[in-house]
Design a protein around this motif. Structure first.
Motif, PDB file in Angstrom:
ATOM      1  N   ILE A 131       9.056  16.795  18.720  1.00  0.00           N
ATOM      2  CA  ILE A 131       8.382  16.180  17.574  1.00  0.00           C
ATOM      3  C   ILE A 131       8.869  14.749  17.392  1.00  0.00           C
ATOM      4  CG2 ILE A 131       8.253  16.217  15.047  1.00  0.00           C
ATOM      5  CD1 ILE A 131       8.210  19.314  15.302  1.00  0.00           C
ATOM      6  N   VAL A 132      10.180  14.571  17.431  1.00  0.00           N
ATOM      7  CA  VAL A 132      10.746  13.228  17.273  1.00  0.00           C
ATOM      8  C   VAL A 132      10.282  12.316  18.403  1.00  0.00           C
ATOM      9  CG1 VAL A 132      12.880  11.891  17.215  1.00  0.00           C
ATOM     10  CG2 VAL A 132      12.739  14.068  15.976  1.00  0.00           C
ATOM     11  N   ALA A 133      10.275  12.832  19.620  1.00  0.00           N
ATOM     12  CA  ALA A 133       9.859  12.023  20.772  1.00  0.00           C
ATOM     13  C   ALA A 133       8.402  11.587  20.647  1.00  0.00           C
ATOM     14  CB  ALA A 133      10.076  12.802  22.063  1.00  0.00           C
ATOM     15  N   ARG A 134       7.531  12.493  20.169  1.00  0.00           N
ATOM     16  CA  ARG A 134       6.114  12.136  20.011  1.00  0.00           C
ATOM     17  C   ARG A 134       5.931  11.064  18.951  1.00  0.00           C
ATOM     18  NH1 ARG A 134       5.389  17.846  20.309  1.00  0.00           N
ATOM     19  NH2 ARG A 134       4.803  17.984  18.111  1.00  0.00           N
ATOM     20  N   LEU A 135       6.656  11.170  17.870  1.00  0.00           N
ATOM     21  CA  LEU A 135       6.560  10.165  16.816  1.00  0.00           C
ATOM     22  C   LEU A 135       7.057   8.806  17.310  1.00  0.00           C
ATOM     23  CD1 LEU A 135       7.802  12.321  13.810  1.00  0.00           C
ATOM     24  CD2 LEU A 135       5.474  11.461  14.133  1.00  0.00           C
ATOM     25  N   LEU A 136       8.186   8.811  18.018  1.00  0.00           N
ATOM     26  CA  LEU A 136       8.734   7.552  18.523  1.00  0.00           C
ATOM     27  C   LEU A 136       7.830   6.927  19.577  1.00  0.00           C
ATOM     28  CD1 LEU A 136      12.559   8.287  18.783  1.00  0.00           C
ATOM     29  CD2 LEU A 136      11.472   6.523  17.377  1.00  0.00           C
ATOM     30  N   ALA A 137       7.146   7.762  20.352  1.00  0.00           N
ATOM     31  CA  ALA A 137       6.257   7.232  21.385  1.00  0.00           C
ATOM     32  C   ALA A 137       5.082   6.468  20.792  1.00  0.00           C
ATOM     33  CB  ALA A 137       5.743   8.366  22.268  1.00  0.00           C
ATOM     34  N   ALA A 138       4.767   6.746  19.516  1.00  0.00           N
ATOM     35  CA  ALA A 138       3.606   6.122  18.880  1.00  0.00           C
ATOM     36  C   ALA A 138       3.921   4.784  18.228  1.00  0.00           C
ATOM     37  CB  ALA A 138       3.031   7.070  17.831  1.00  0.00           C
ATOM     38  N   VAL A 139       5.198   4.398  18.178  1.00  0.00           N
ATOM     39  CA  VAL A 139       5.563   3.147  17.503  1.00  0.00           C
ATOM     40  C   VAL A 139       6.164   2.173  18.515  1.00  0.00           C
ATOM     41  CG1 VAL A 139       5.911   4.290  15.283  1.00  0.00           C
ATOM     42  CG2 VAL A 139       7.851   4.051  16.854  1.00  0.00           C
ATOM     43  N   PRO A 140       6.076   0.877  18.235  1.00  0.00           N
ATOM     44  CA  PRO A 140       6.538  -0.116  19.201  1.00  0.00           C
ATOM     45  C   PRO A 140       8.047  -0.325  19.143  1.00  0.00           C
ATOM     46  CG  PRO A 140       5.632  -1.224  17.290  1.00  0.00           C
ATOM     47  CD  PRO A 140       5.408   0.251  17.073  1.00  0.00           C
ATOM     48  N   ALA A 152       0.843  -1.190   0.000  1.00  0.00           N
ATOM     49  CA  ALA A 152       0.000   0.000   0.000  1.00  0.00           C
ATOM     50  C   ALA A 152       0.875   1.237   0.000  1.00  0.00           C
ATOM     51  CB  ALA A 152      -0.919   0.005   1.219  1.00  0.00           C
ATOM     52  N   THR A 153       0.395   2.280  -0.671  1.00  0.00           N
ATOM     53  CA  THR A 153       1.052   3.582  -0.664  1.00  0.00           C
ATOM     54  C   THR A 153      -0.003   4.652  -0.452  1.00  0.00           C
ATOM     55  OG1 THR A 153       2.728   2.815  -2.241  1.00  0.00           O
ATOM     56  CG2 THR A 153       2.519   5.174  -1.947  1.00  0.00           C
ATOM     57  N   ALA A 154       0.214   5.510   0.511  1.00  0.00           N
ATOM     58  CA  ALA A 154      -0.728   6.595   0.788  1.00  0.00           C
ATOM     59  C   ALA A 154       0.046   7.883   0.983  1.00  0.00           C
ATOM     60  CB  ALA A 154      -1.558   6.278   2.032  1.00  0.00           C
ATOM     61  N   TYR A 155      -0.646   8.999   0.851  1.00  0.00           N
ATOM     62  CA  TYR A 155       0.006  10.288   1.005  1.00  0.00           C
ATOM     63  C   TYR A 155      -0.996  11.226   1.630  1.00  0.00           C
ATOM     64  CZ  TYR A 155      -1.306   8.896  -3.701  1.00  0.00           C
ATOM     65  OH  TYR A 155      -1.907   8.261  -4.764  1.00  0.00           O
ATOM     66  N   LEU A 156      -0.540  11.959   2.633  1.00  0.00           N
ATOM     67  CA  LEU A 156      -1.457  12.835   3.349  1.00  0.00           C
ATOM     68  C   LEU A 156      -0.865  14.232   3.487  1.00  0.00           C
ATOM     69  CD1 LEU A 156      -0.631  13.204   6.681  1.00  0.00           C
ATOM     70  CD2 LEU A 156      -1.041  10.753   6.549  1.00  0.00           C
ATOM     71  N   ASP A 157      -1.777  15.179   3.641  1.00  0.00           N
ATOM     72  CA  ASP A 157      -1.442  16.601   3.711  1.00  0.00           C
ATOM     73  C   ASP A 157      -1.353  16.995   5.176  1.00  0.00           C
ATOM     74  OD1 ASP A 157      -1.319  19.344   3.602  1.00  0.00           O
ATOM     75  OD2 ASP A 157      -3.099  19.615   2.353  1.00  0.00           O
ATOM     76  N   ALA A 158      -0.142  17.215   5.659  1.00  0.00           N
ATOM     77  CA  ALA A 158       0.041  17.597   7.057  1.00  0.00           C
ATOM     78  C   ALA A 158       1.410  18.223   7.241  1.00  0.00           C
ATOM     79  CB  ALA A 158      -0.112  16.389   7.979  1.00  0.00           C
ATOM     80  N   ASP A 159       1.512  19.039   8.268  1.00  0.00           N
ATOM     81  CA  ASP A 159       2.778  19.656   8.655  1.00  0.00           C
ATOM     82  C   ASP A 159       3.470  18.778   9.681  1.00  0.00           C
ATOM     83  OD1 ASP A 159       4.361  21.595  10.626  1.00  0.00           O
ATOM     84  OD2 ASP A 159       4.201  22.604   8.677  1.00  0.00           O
ATOM     85  N   LEU A 160       4.777  18.730   9.643  1.00  0.00           N
ATOM     86  CA  LEU A 160       5.550  17.918  10.584  1.00  0.00           C
ATOM     87  C   LEU A 160       5.166  18.215  12.031  1.00  0.00           C
ATOM     88  CD1 LEU A 160       7.922  16.065  11.426  1.00  0.00           C
ATOM     89  CD2 LEU A 160       9.443  18.033  11.082  1.00  0.00           C
ATOM     90  N   ARG A 161       4.847  19.448  12.335  1.00  0.00           N
ATOM     91  CA  ARG A 161       4.524  19.824  13.712  1.00  0.00           C
ATOM     92  C   ARG A 161       3.219  19.199  14.204  1.00  0.00           C
ATOM     93  NH1 ARG A 161       6.641  24.112  11.018  1.00  0.00           N
ATOM     94  NH2 ARG A 161       8.387  25.254  11.968  1.00  0.00           N
ATOM     95  N   ASP A 162       2.349  18.843  13.275  1.00  0.00           N
ATOM     96  CA  ASP A 162       1.041  18.302  13.644  1.00  0.00           C
ATOM     97  C   ASP A 162       1.124  16.782  13.722  1.00  0.00           C
ATOM     98  OD1 ASP A 162      -1.607  17.868  14.174  1.00  0.00           O
ATOM     99  OD2 ASP A 162      -2.373  18.996  12.456  1.00  0.00           O
ATOM    100  N   THR A 163       1.846  16.306  14.715  1.00  0.00           N
ATOM    101  CA  THR A 163       2.074  14.856  14.822  1.00  0.00           C
ATOM    102  C   THR A 163       0.776  14.105  15.072  1.00  0.00           C
ATOM    103  OG1 THR A 163       2.640  15.153  17.156  1.00  0.00           O
ATOM    104  CG2 THR A 163       4.455  15.087  15.588  1.00  0.00           C
TER     105      THR A 163
END
Length: 271
Positions: A178-187, A130-141
Motif C-alpha cells: 500500500i505504501v509503495a503504491r502511494l509513493l509511486a504516484a507522487v514525484p 482547498a480542503t476535500a474529503y473522500l470516502d475510501a478505504d486505505l486498501r483502495d489506493t
C-alpha cells in the motif's frame, strides 16, 4: 469563497452505533465528544489494561501537527494527502498547513460515515487553498489517488500522511505494498509521514491491549509492530533526522512533548 469539496454521503448503512469504530474510540481517548456507548466501552477496556493510551493518543496528535508544520514551513510542501483522518479535533492537518501557507491543498480520506459527516461540516479551507474529503478505504489506493487528483496535482510534491492507520493492515506485506503504491504516484521530493503502534514500546501490555481493542472492533484488527518492521515502510525514501523514533521524540518543541509517554513509532521520509 474557500474551496472545499466533498462527496455526497447520502443514507449510509455503515453507521452502526452498536459496534465500536476506531475513529470514535480514538476520539474518546483524546477526550472528545463524538462517540457512542460501544466506542466508550472499547475505550475503557483498553484504558483498563494500558492507562497510557490516552497520553499516547495526544502524543500522536502532537506529532502530526509538528510534522505538517515542518513540511509546510521548512520543506515548502503545499499538498497533503491525509489517509485515515479520524474525527476532527484541534490542529487538524489543513489548519496547521494553511496557518503556515494559506494556499495549501489538503485531501482527507476516511471510511467512517460519521467522520465524513463531521468533516463536511467542520473542515473548511482558507480562500487561497482547498480542503476535500473522500470516502475510501486505505486498501483502495486506486480510488484514493483518482479522486484526490481532482484537488491535488500529482506532478508536484505531496505529503502522504499515514497516521496510526497502517497497524490496521494485519499483513505486513500488504501494508508495505500500500505504501509503495502511494509513493509511486507522487514525484521526487514528496514525503511520507507514518506513525505506527510499536510492539516493543510497551511489551508488557501489548497483548492485553490488542486483545481488548480487537474484541471490540469487528471490522478492524490492530497489529503493533517492532521498530524494525515500521522502518520498512520508509524503504523507498530517505529518512529525515532523527529517523524512526517514539513520536514524542520526533523534533519535539517542548520538554513536555518529548517526555510524553507513547505507544507509537514515527518518522518522515523524503522520496
Amino acid at each position: 469563497m474557500p474551496e472545499t469539496a466533498s462527496w455526497d454521503l447520502g443514507p449510509d448503512s455503515r453507521l452502526d452505533i452498536s459496534v465500536a469504530h476506531i475513529a470514535r474510540v480514538y476520539n474518546y481517548w483524546l477526550g472528545g465528544k463524538d462517540h457512542f456507548a460501544a466506542d466508550r466501552a472499547a475505550g475503557e477496556a483498553t484504558i483498563g489494561v494500558y492507562p497510557g493510551i490516552q497520553q499516547s493518543a495526544r502524543a500522536n496528535r502532537a506529532f502530526l501537527a509538528r510534522a505538517v508544520r515542518y513540511l509546510a514551513e521548512t520543506e515548502g510542501i503545499r499538498q497533503f494527502l491525509d489517509i485515515g483522518t479520524g474525527l476532527p479535533t484541534a490542529n487538524n492537518t489543513h489548519e496547521v498547513a494553511q496557518a503556515a501557507a494559506p494556499d495549501s491543498r489538503i485531501v482527507y480520506v476516511d471510511n467512517d460515515p460519521l467522520v465524513l459527516a463531521h468533516a463536511r461540516a467542520l473542515l473548511t479551507s482558507t480562500p487561497q487553498g482547498a480542503t476535500a474529503y473522500l470516502d475510501a478505504d486505505l486498501r483502495d489506493t486506486r480510488k484514493i489517488l483518482e479522486q484526490a487528483a481532482g484537488v491535488l496535482d500529482f506532478g508536484q510534491p505531496v505529503a502522504i500522511m499515514l497516521i496510526a492507520i497502517l497497524h490496521y493492515i494485519p499483513d505486513l506485506g500488504e501494508a508495505r505494498d500500500i505504501v509503495a503504491r502511494l509513493l509511486a504516484a507522487v514525484p521526487a521530493d514528496s514525503f511520507l509521514v507514518v506513525s505506527h503502534a510499536g510492539s516493543d514500546l510497551f511489551p508488557d501490555e501489548i497483548a492485553a491491549f490488542e486483545k481488548n481493542l480487537n474484541d471490540h472492533l469487528p471490522g478492524d484488527t490492530h497489529v503493533a509492530r517492532p521498530r524494525g518492521q515500521v522502518s520498512l515502510f520508509f524503504e523507498h525514501t530517505t529518512l529525515l533526522e532523527p529517523g524512526v523514533v517514539r513520536v514524542s521524540e520526533w523534533r519535539p518543541e517542548t520538554a513536555e512533548e518529548a517526555e510524553r509517554p507513547t505507544t507509537l513509532w514515527g518518522g518522515i521520509g523524503r522520496k
